[in-house]
Structure formats: C-alpha cells, structure tokens
Design a protein around this motif. Sequence first.
Motif, short mmCIF file in Angstrom:
data_model
loop_
_atom_site.label_atom_id
_atom_site.label_comp_id
_atom_site.label_asym_id
_atom_site.label_seq_id
_atom_site.Cartn_x
_atom_site.Cartn_y
_atom_site.Cartn_z
N ALA A 1 0.83 -1.21 0.00
CA ALA A 1 0.00 0.00 0.00
C ALA A 1 0.86 1.25 0.00
O ALA A 1 0.57 2.21 -0.72
CB ALA A 1 -0.93 0.00 1.21
N VAL A 2 1.92 1.25 0.79
CA VAL A 2 2.82 2.42 0.84
C VAL A 2 3.46 2.64 -0.53
O VAL A 2 3.54 3.78 -1.02
CB VAL A 2 3.89 2.25 1.95
N VAL A 3 3.90 1.57 -1.18
CA VAL A 3 4.49 1.69 -2.52
C VAL A 3 3.46 2.23 -3.50
O VAL A 3 3.75 3.16 -4.27
CB VAL A 3 5.05 0.32 -3.01
N ALA A 4 2.25 1.69 -3.47
CA ALA A 4 1.20 2.15 -4.39
C ALA A 4 0.84 3.61 -4.14
O ALA A 4 0.67 4.39 -5.09
CB ALA A 4 -0.04 1.26 -4.26
N ILE A 5 0.74 3.99 -2.89
CA ILE A 5 0.40 5.38 -2.57
C ILE A 5 1.54 6.31 -2.97
O ILE A 5 1.31 7.39 -3.52
CB ILE A 5 0.03 5.52 -1.08
N GLY A 6 2.78 5.89 -2.71
CA GLY A 6 3.93 6.70 -3.13
C GLY A 6 3.96 6.90 -4.63
O GLY A 6 4.18 8.02 -5.13
N LEU A 7 3.74 5.83 -5.37
CA LEU A 7 3.70 5.91 -6.83
C LEU A 7 2.54 6.79 -7.29
O LEU A 7 2.67 7.57 -8.24
CB LEU A 7 3.58 4.50 -7.42
N TYR B 1 3.54 10.38 -6.87
CA TYR B 1 4.51 10.73 -7.91
C TYR B 1 3.83 10.93 -9.26
O TYR B 1 4.16 11.85 -10.01
CB TYR B 1 5.58 9.64 -8.00
N LEU B 2 2.87 10.07 -9.59
CA LEU B 2 2.19 10.13 -10.89
C LEU B 2 1.01 11.10 -10.92
O LEU B 2 0.39 11.27 -11.97
CB LEU B 2 1.73 8.72 -11.30
N LYS B 3 0.70 11.70 -9.78
CA LYS B 3 -0.39 12.69 -9.69
C LYS B 3 -1.71 12.12 -10.23
O LYS B 3 -2.27 12.62 -11.21
CB LYS B 3 -0.01 13.98 -10.40
N ILE C 1 -4.46 -1.26 -14.34
CA ILE C 1 -5.22 -0.34 -15.19
C ILE C 1 -4.77 1.11 -14.98
O ILE C 1 -4.67 1.89 -15.93
CB ILE C 1 -6.74 -0.50 -14.92
N ILE C 2 -4.48 1.45 -13.74
CA ILE C 2 -4.07 2.82 -13.43
C ILE C 2 -2.61 3.08 -13.78
O ILE C 2 -2.27 4.07 -14.43
CB ILE C 2 -4.32 3.15 -11.94
N PHE C 3 -1.71 2.18 -13.35
CA PHE C 3 -0.28 2.47 -13.43
C PHE C 3 0.38 2.13 -14.76
O PHE C 3 1.28 2.85 -15.20
CB PHE C 3 0.47 1.77 -12.29
N ILE C 4 -0.01 1.04 -15.39
CA ILE C 4 0.69 0.61 -16.62
C ILE C 4 0.65 1.70 -17.70
O ILE C 4 1.72 2.03 -18.25
CB ILE C 4 0.17 -0.75 -17.12
#
Length: 125
Positions: A41-47, A50-52, A117-120
């Motif tokens: 979760a911390v990694v996903a939230i950090g990303l 970063y990606l706004k 779906i969001i990050f790729i």
Amino acid sequence: MKEENPRFSIVDRIKSFKYAFNGLKIFFLKDHNGRIHFFAAVVAIGLSIYLKLSSLEWIALLSVISAVFVAEIINTSIENLADVVSPDYHPKIKIVKDLAAAAVLVCAFLALGVGGIIFIPKLFF
C-alpha cells in the motif's frame, strides 16, 4: 440480563474506537501478511503521489487497498478463532481457513487489476 436498549454513552463509543485501533495495531505489528499488504500500500500510494493520480483513480486505488486490508483482517480473525475452537487439525476448519484466505486472494487480484489499469499506461505509454 443485558438491557435491551442501553442508553447512548460517549464513553462507550470512545472505548469502541480504542478497541478498533488496538485491533489495527495488532494486525500491523503481529501479522506477517498485514505488514506485506502495508508495504504494498505504501508503494502504491507513493507511486500515486509521484504520478499525480486523478480523484477517481485515487478513489479506486484507496478502495482496493482498503478491501485487501479488510479481507486480511477478517481472514486473520477467522484463523485465530478457528485455532482456539479446534487447535488440532480438522478438515472442516481447514475449509473455513481456505475460504477466508481465498477472499483475501480475490481482493488482492482485484487490487492488482486496478493497479495495472491505473499504473501501466502512466508508466509505459
């Protein structure tokens, strides 16, 4: 005998929050899977920061993160209760534990799908 309609008590409501926060503390400090999910979760939230991400992307992401936490907390609760009820191996207890674990797996797959779906597209296109 317990009173059917006890009067509202702010003290009792505050105590219930104390118990709930204690449950979260136990989950994140003592449950190995809880710590793994927290790290993810911390990694996903950090990303996400970063990606706004857009508001809707944040809603989707936080929803699946919460779903995974809820499923894992319920799974851990069921496993702990099952261990008290039947400390020795019992085939029906195994089924209960496997079903609870499957619920976590379904939520984790959903979280991976939403994350993909969001990050790729943001990371690779």
